[in-house]
Scaffold this motif. Structure first.
Motif, PDB file in Angstrom:
ATOM      1  N   LYS A 861       0.741  -1.268   0.080  1.00  0.00           N
ATOM      2  CA  LYS A 861      -0.066  -0.112   0.146  1.00  0.00           C
ATOM      3  C   LYS A 861       0.795   1.222   0.071  1.00  0.00           C
ATOM      4  CE  LYS A 861      -4.378   1.771   2.353  1.00  0.00           C
ATOM      5  NZ  LYS A 861      -4.912   1.642   3.535  1.00  0.00           N
ATOM      6  N   GLY A 862       2.000   1.214   0.828  1.00  0.00           N
ATOM      7  CA  GLY A 862       2.901   2.322   0.950  1.00  0.00           C
ATOM      8  C   GLY A 862       3.720   2.580  -0.667  1.00  0.00           C
ATOM      9  N   GLU A 863       3.992   1.496  -1.311  1.00  0.00           N
ATOM     10  CA  GLU A 863       4.693   1.713  -2.540  1.00  0.00           C
ATOM     11  C   GLU A 863       3.713   1.953  -3.627  1.00  0.00           C
ATOM     12  OE1 GLU A 863       7.983   1.166  -3.104  1.00  0.00           O
ATOM     13  OE2 GLU A 863       7.944   1.256  -1.321  1.00  0.00           O
ATOM     14  N   LEU A 864       2.497   1.668  -3.490  1.00  0.00           N
ATOM     15  CA  LEU A 864       1.600   2.260  -4.367  1.00  0.00           C
ATOM     16  C   LEU A 864       0.897   3.531  -4.260  1.00  0.00           C
ATOM     17  CD1 LEU A 864      -1.344  -0.928  -4.103  1.00  0.00           C
ATOM     18  CD2 LEU A 864       0.158  -0.102  -6.138  1.00  0.00           C
ATOM     19  N   LYS A 865       1.044   4.159  -2.996  1.00  0.00           N
ATOM     20  CA  LYS A 865       0.788   5.344  -2.818  1.00  0.00           C
ATOM     21  C   LYS A 865       2.155   6.370  -3.217  1.00  0.00           C
ATOM     22  CE  LYS A 865      -2.249   5.364   1.099  1.00  0.00           C
ATOM     23  NZ  LYS A 865      -3.326   6.312   0.572  1.00  0.00           N
ATOM     24  N   LYS A 866       3.306   5.663  -3.361  1.00  0.00           N
ATOM     25  CA  LYS A 866       4.321   6.303  -4.189  1.00  0.00           C
ATOM     26  C   LYS A 866       4.125   6.209  -5.678  1.00  0.00           C
ATOM     27  CE  LYS A 866       7.907   5.181  -0.695  1.00  0.00           C
ATOM     28  NZ  LYS A 866       8.958   4.153  -0.479  1.00  0.00           N
ATOM     29  N   ILE A 867       3.415   5.421  -6.017  1.00  0.00           N
ATOM     30  CA  ILE A 867       3.154   5.255  -7.572  1.00  0.00           C
ATOM     31  C   ILE A 867       2.210   6.336  -7.827  1.00  0.00           C
ATOM     32  CG2 ILE A 867       2.261   3.946  -9.513  1.00  0.00           C
ATOM     33  CD1 ILE A 867       3.782   1.435  -8.017  1.00  0.00           C
ATOM     34  N   GLN A 868       1.113   6.463  -6.991  1.00  0.00           N
ATOM     35  CA  GLN A 868       0.036   7.209  -7.077  1.00  0.00           C
ATOM     36  C   GLN A 868       0.602   8.798  -7.343  1.00  0.00           C
ATOM     37  OE1 GLN A 868      -2.535   7.709  -3.793  1.00  0.00           O
ATOM     38  NE2 GLN A 868      -3.962   8.692  -4.783  1.00  0.00           N
ATOM     39  N   GLU A 869       1.594   9.233  -6.588  1.00  0.00           N
ATOM     40  CA  GLU A 869       2.176  10.587  -6.555  1.00  0.00           C
ATOM     41  C   GLU A 869       2.695  10.707  -7.659  1.00  0.00           C
ATOM     42  OE1 GLU A 869       5.191  10.597  -3.333  1.00  0.00           O
ATOM     43  OE2 GLU A 869       3.571  10.484  -1.660  1.00  0.00           O
ATOM     44  N   SER A 943       6.939  -3.221  -9.495  1.00  0.00           N
ATOM     45  CA  SER A 943       7.858  -2.630 -10.732  1.00  0.00           C
ATOM     46  C   SER A 943       7.242  -2.768 -11.981  1.00  0.00           C
ATOM     47  CB  SER A 943       9.427  -3.518 -10.770  1.00  0.00           C
ATOM     48  OG  SER A 943       9.115  -4.854 -10.966  1.00  0.00           O
ATOM     49  N   THR A 944       6.657  -3.938 -12.372  1.00  0.00           N
ATOM     50  CA  THR A 944       6.091  -3.884 -13.685  1.00  0.00           C
ATOM     51  C   THR A 944       4.775  -2.932 -13.676  1.00  0.00           C
ATOM     52  OG1 THR A 944       6.277  -6.252 -13.499  1.00  0.00           O
ATOM     53  CG2 THR A 944       4.761  -5.627 -15.143  1.00  0.00           C
ATOM     54  N   MET A 945       4.006  -2.690 -12.678  1.00  0.00           N
ATOM     55  CA  MET A 945       3.225  -1.570 -12.703  1.00  0.00           C
ATOM     56  C   MET A 945       3.671  -0.257 -12.863  1.00  0.00           C
ATOM     57  SD  MET A 945      -0.364  -1.015 -11.966  1.00  0.00           S
ATOM     58  CE  MET A 945      -0.909  -2.344 -11.217  1.00  0.00           C
ATOM     59  N   ARG A 946       4.720   0.049 -12.303  1.00  0.00           N
ATOM     60  CA  ARG A 946       5.672   1.318 -12.686  1.00  0.00           C
ATOM     61  C   ARG A 946       5.814   1.459 -14.074  1.00  0.00           C
ATOM     62  NH1 ARG A 946       7.620   0.851  -7.051  1.00  0.00           N
ATOM     63  NH2 ARG A 946       7.469   2.744  -5.886  1.00  0.00           N
ATOM     64  N   ARG A 947       6.315   0.408 -14.575  1.00  0.00           N
ATOM     65  CA  ARG A 947       6.819   0.445 -16.046  1.00  0.00           C
ATOM     66  C   ARG A 947       5.507   0.596 -16.879  1.00  0.00           C
ATOM     67  NH1 ARG A 947       9.833  -4.436 -19.507  1.00  0.00           N
ATOM     68  NH2 ARG A 947       9.450  -3.603 -21.444  1.00  0.00           N
ATOM     69  N   ILE A 948       4.342  -0.129 -16.604  1.00  0.00           N
ATOM     70  CA  ILE A 948       3.402   0.233 -17.270  1.00  0.00           C
ATOM     71  C   ILE A 948       2.805   1.580 -17.565  1.00  0.00           C
ATOM     72  CG2 ILE A 948       0.843  -0.645 -17.778  1.00  0.00           C
ATOM     73  CD1 ILE A 948       1.880  -3.463 -17.120  1.00  0.00           C
ATOM     74  N   LEU A 949       2.612   1.747 -16.115  1.00  0.00           N
ATOM     75  CA  LEU A 949       2.128   3.206 -15.994  1.00  0.00           C
ATOM     76  C   LEU A 949       3.116   4.318 -16.562  1.00  0.00           C
ATOM     77  CD1 LEU A 949       0.725   3.145 -12.415  1.00  0.00           C
ATOM     78  CD2 LEU A 949      -0.737   3.529 -14.547  1.00  0.00           C
ATOM     79  N   GLY A 950       4.448   4.012 -16.619  1.00  0.00           N
ATOM     80  CA  GLY A 950       5.307   4.952 -16.903  1.00  0.00           C
ATOM     81  C   GLY A 950       5.054   4.919 -18.776  1.00  0.00           C
TER      82      GLY A 950
END
Length: 955
Positions: A861-869, A943-950
């Protein structure tokens, strides 16, 4: 020219009022022009008068029926060209297989448009960008560092080697510069190509080589990317085998020319960033090509183009017809049993514990004793799940991947079993391929037109032979090794026929990727026909057959997940396996609560199943043990159990109990709640009755509006409608799942529990999805809300997927329900189900799964909130433990972005990670994996979520 000067020029020359933006360029000044009337153009301004090359560019556009205006002065020449929509290929993400294939298709169509265009300026001499003239770089390598110079020198030599073939290849007019900034993409499709300044008359295969040089950039596996482009290209325009033979070298030469030119530009014009735009990707790609076998690349290219891979197989087959061939082990033709080690098989037990060779060998010996055979054989071209462990993982263009297709033949027997030469030949190599699950001691023999490999041998096997030594067919060459010698496997021989060593020496792949199956089964033909062994019958239905039969035989209301449905045949722990052995990280199936096919659960079920399975009218200790264990985990007066088969049945029974206890009929439920698929459960589930096909809200149902955690949690206090039937119960999920993983505001449930209890209602907590430690902080999600219901319903996670569910209530409700009508459920609470439920509860406790859910859930949840930012389209991250959701909405309007959420889910699936969407607008990605999920799984998912959203953000 300044922007204002360009605007003035447009008005003066073509009477256009327009907005102008400058674009990058090499020689010309380039501008994007948008007129007040909405028309768009590309304006190109070249120094000097009209040259033959500029005239050529104008004429080719006219040849393709594109609108172009020309204006010439003594100082410059201007061209106003019809605008092609899209962004450059180099700025497009993600570059999916479908997009790569479309690139090939559109490039072939474009090639067909211009191949007959003729202009004197296409016949260029001393033109550095014509691949046919690329040897100009040879005297300029001294400006490069030694490592790069050495690699390019190798490719120059190869280019010189193929000249005899190359010079006679078909020629035509080609674009000659389909680079990543001359290809345009819009909405996932290639829309066109620009910049005809390097057009020339040359070998047509150069067009493909240049296209691939840029299309392959940035990929972990460039050859796989090239395959999709080639497949698309040759759908429109066929290529000759001779053209493909030189394609690898031409790609390398284009990269070499680009790198030499780039280095010259760095020296001459260090301030022009545009000149360096493709340098780093080109360098990385050339390095990857240098590490790749040219023969292997050519095989892949030919397979993509549907060109016969080679004549080596025919040569081998002809050889086999006229030469002596020996059995490679002392095997009688009717004295073997073919093991099924495939992805859908359980022949060697529940899971392939390949780290325990002794256990494997015992299992195989038991099978041989049962079948009364001397040898066990592991099949050729078989997809094996044992190769999809973390020991064999690689990173490909779509995330983690594994080589799962076995392309040799295994013979299992005792260590020390003799091994014989397949045919006359000489020892090509002897090598100790060290490492766990490697070949161990290995011999490769060279024959007239092929090689044979013998792996997993004893150390002594390499001590009595020497490289270059002649051997005869049937001569003793080796012995089966022990696990300590053979790579830590059960004793066996891996035998493989190899038609092309692909630059390998003491080693060769024994397994391949599914997408390279055709290639490797050509290079490594099936040994069985040449050894006199029978081919096994095909097993199972293929995906297309299953999908077709589903449509014919199953109810039309069934659905399949994902744009491209998955054919799942196996599961273990956190993973699902498809029919090709690809592992998918399961982040969404909460029913296998303690992990798919948990061995303890399986063994508990098997043990009890072999003894007894019957109904609850007989005494059996399992049901009371399970009831006691379950009650221990629950608070307050929840101390009477009724066992059923599913969450739907549990909720149906709970409502029935509440109605019996209160003598009322009405029900209060949460908006967007879902409680099951029986008639009554659908009637109280607005997620169903207000959706397509639903019959709407029944008179006996009242709904509490669901708070919206994104738009507003301030909702009016719900007041019971006294005109409707008096409610017997309030039923709720403790976290709304189909509502989009929504956690209620603080005090929400406490308020309604007090109000409704004052009204004499029964409180029912539906813990089907959120119970059994999933929320981490508590065993049951309702505990996190500081409430204690009167009835709790528990569903299939209780049985880890086995049909086991429960209703737990107070003594008062149980007594009221005992009104003379017997409650009987044939399989609810049977000894097998109870045995499974007990084991699930023990595993949760002994493995500390509740605590793991809490710690890991907090981290995720904490990492997802970082991705949200980083990505404003994520409007909210919510949930508890391993029951989370993140909602996609427009950052300004807060309109739901269901398509974005769906795109993320399908892209994650492409990378081997399974998620799904939920919520009233289907814009919430939900995360509820098996409880054995670990930090490394979370990190890969994140990490994959970050890549795809990126990638989405860059678009």
């Amino acid at each position: 020219m300044s922007i204002q000067e360009v605007k003035d020029f447009l008005y003066k020359t073509w009477n256009l009022h327009a907005e102008v933006n400058k674009l990058a360029g090499f020689e010309d000044l380039n501008y994007h022009v948008k007129t007040d009337g909405g028309d768009t153009y590309l304006l190109k301004i070249s120094d000097g008068g009209l040259t033959a090359e500029v005239e050529m560019q104008v004429e080719v556009l006219q040849f393709m029926k594109m609108k172009v205006e020309l204006h010439e002065t003594k100082d410059f020449t201007a061209r106003l060209i019809e605008w092609t929509s899209g962004k450059p290929w180099g700025d497009t993400y993600p570059k999916t297989p479908a997009l790569l294939r479309d690139l090939g298709i559109q490039a072939a169509k474009h090639f067909n448009k211009i191949e007959d265009f003729d202009h004197l300026s296409t016949r260029r001499e001393n033109f550095n960008w014509d691949l046919a003239q690329s040897l100009w770089i040879k005297p300029h390598l001294d400006i490069l560092d030694d490592g790069l110079s050495e690699k390019i020198t190798h490719f120059i030599h190869r280019f010189e080697d193929v000249q005899e073939i190359y010079i006679d290849l078909p020629k035509s007019t080609i674009h000659n510069d389909l680079n990543d900034y001359n290809i345009l993409v819009d909405e996932g499709k290639v829309t066109g190509f620009i910049d005809y300044g390097d057009m020339c008359y040359s070998q047509r295969i150069n067009e493909v080589a240049i296209l691939l040089s840029y299309a392959m950039m940035g990929f972990e596996d460039p050859l796989d990317a090239a395959v999709h482009v080639l497949s698309g290209f040759t759908e429109i325009q066929s290529l000759k085998s001779e053209e493909i033979e030189v394609l690898y070298v031409l790609i390398a030469m284009r990269l070499s020319v680009s790198l030499v030119t780039s280095q010259q530009n760095i020296i001459q014009r260090p301030d022009n960033d545009y000149l360096q735009i493709s340098r780093d990707p080109a360098l990385k790609l050339l390095n990857k090509l240098s590490e790749t076998s040219e023969a292997f690349a050519t095989y892949k290219f030919k397979a993509a183009c549907n060109i016969s891979l080679s004549d080596k197989k025919q040569t081998f087959e002809k050889w086999a017809e006229s030469h002596e061939i020996s059995r490679v082990v002392p095997l009688e033709l009717d004295d073997y049993y073919t093991l099924d080690l495939g992805v859908g098989s359980l022949e060697l037990g529940h899971e392939y514990d390949y780290n325990n060779p002794q256990r494997h060998w015992r299992q195989i010996k038991d099978i041989l004793e049962t079948k009364q055979k001397s040898f066990a054989i592991g099949s050729y071209n078989e997809i094996r799940p044992l190769y999809s462990s973390e020991d064999f993982v690689e990173i490909g263009n779509e995330g983690r991947r594994w080589r799962t297709v076995h392309i040799g033949l295994d013979f299992f027997q005792e260590e020390g079993t003799e091994v014989y030469a397949f045919a006359d030949g000489e020892i090509y190599s002897m090598n100790y391929n060290e490492g766990d699950k490697n070949y161990g001691h290995t011999i490769i023999i060279k024959h007239d037109c092929f090689f044979t490999l013998y792996g997993h041998l004893s150390a002594a096997s390499l001590q009595h032979l020497s490289v270059g030594q002649k051997v005869k067919a049937g001569s003793l060459i080796a012995w089966f090794g022990t696990p300590a010698e053979n790579g830590n496997w059960a004793p066996h021989l891996h035998f493989q026929i190899i038609l092309d060593m692909l630059n390998y020496e003491g080693d060769f792949p024994g397994v391949c990727h599914v997408h390279e199956r055709e290639l490797y089964t050509h290079i490594c033909p099936d040994p069985r026909p040449y050894l006199g062994l029978k081919l096994p019958e095909a097993r199972g239905l293929q995906s297309q057959e299953i999908e077709k039969l589903r449509k014919q035989k199953l109810g039309r209301s069934y659905s399949l997940s994902y744009e491209q449905p998955l054919h799942i045949v196996r599961a273990a722990g956190q993973y699902l396996y498809d029919e090709n052995g690809r592992k998918y990280l399961d982040c969404v199936n909460n029913v296998p609560h303690v992990g798919h096919q948990n061995i303890r659960v399986v063994q508990a079920a098997m043990k009890q199943m072999q003894l007894l399975n019957t109904n609850t009218r007989y005494l059996h200790e399992n049901i009371v043990k399970l009831a006691s264990k379950l009650i221990e985990s629950l608070p307050g007066k929840l101390n009477v159990c009724h066992f059923v088969n599913s969450g739907s049945e549990a909720n149906e029974l709970a409502i029935r109990m509440a109605r019996t206890y209160t003598g009322r009929n009405g029900i209060v439920a949460m908006e967007h709640g879902y409680h099951g698929n029986t008639n009554l459960c659908v009637d109280i589930s607005s997620y169903k009755f207000n959706a397509k096909g639903g019959q709407g809200q029944k008179d006996f149902v009242q709904l509490i509006p669901m708070p919206d955690p994104v738009r507003s949690q301030n909702i009016e206090r719900f007041i019971l409608d006294q005109s409707r039937e008096t409610p017997a119960a309030f039923i709720h999920e403790s976290i709304l799942s189909c509502g989009g993983q929504v956690v209620m505001p603080e005090g929400f449930f406490q308020t309604y529990y007090k109000d409704f209890r004052d009204e004499g209602m029964v409180m029912i907590a539906d813990e089907v999805q959120t119970g059994l430690g999933r929320v981490g902080s508590h065993m049951w999600a309702f505990e996190a809300e500081d409430i204690v219901p009167d009835i709790v319903t528990i569903g299939k996670p209780f049985g880890n997927g086995h049909p086991l569910a429960a209703v737990v209530c107070t003594e008062e409700i149980a007594d009221a329900f005992h009104n003379g009508m017997e409650y009987f459920n044939t399989f609810g609470g049977n000894p097998v189900s109870c045995s499974i439920g007990l084991e699930v509860l023990r595993i949760i406790e002994e493995e500390g799964l509740q605590e793991r859910a809490f710690v890991l859930g907090q981290y995720i949840k904490g990492e997802l909130k970082k991705i949200q930012e980083e990505h404003s389209i994520i409007a909210d991250v919510r949930g508890r433990g391993l029951f989370l959701g993140w909602e996609f909405a427009d950052p300004e309007t807060l309109e739901p972005l269901a398509e974005k959420a769906s795109n993320v889910v399908n892209e994650m699936k492409r990378f081997g990670i399974l998620l799904s969407t939920d919520g009233p607008m289907h814009n919430v990605v939900k995360f509820k994996p098996p409880m054995f999920f670990r930090r490394e799984h979370a990190d890969y998912m994140l990490s994959t979520m970050r890549r795809i959203l990126g990638d989405m953000k860059r678009n």
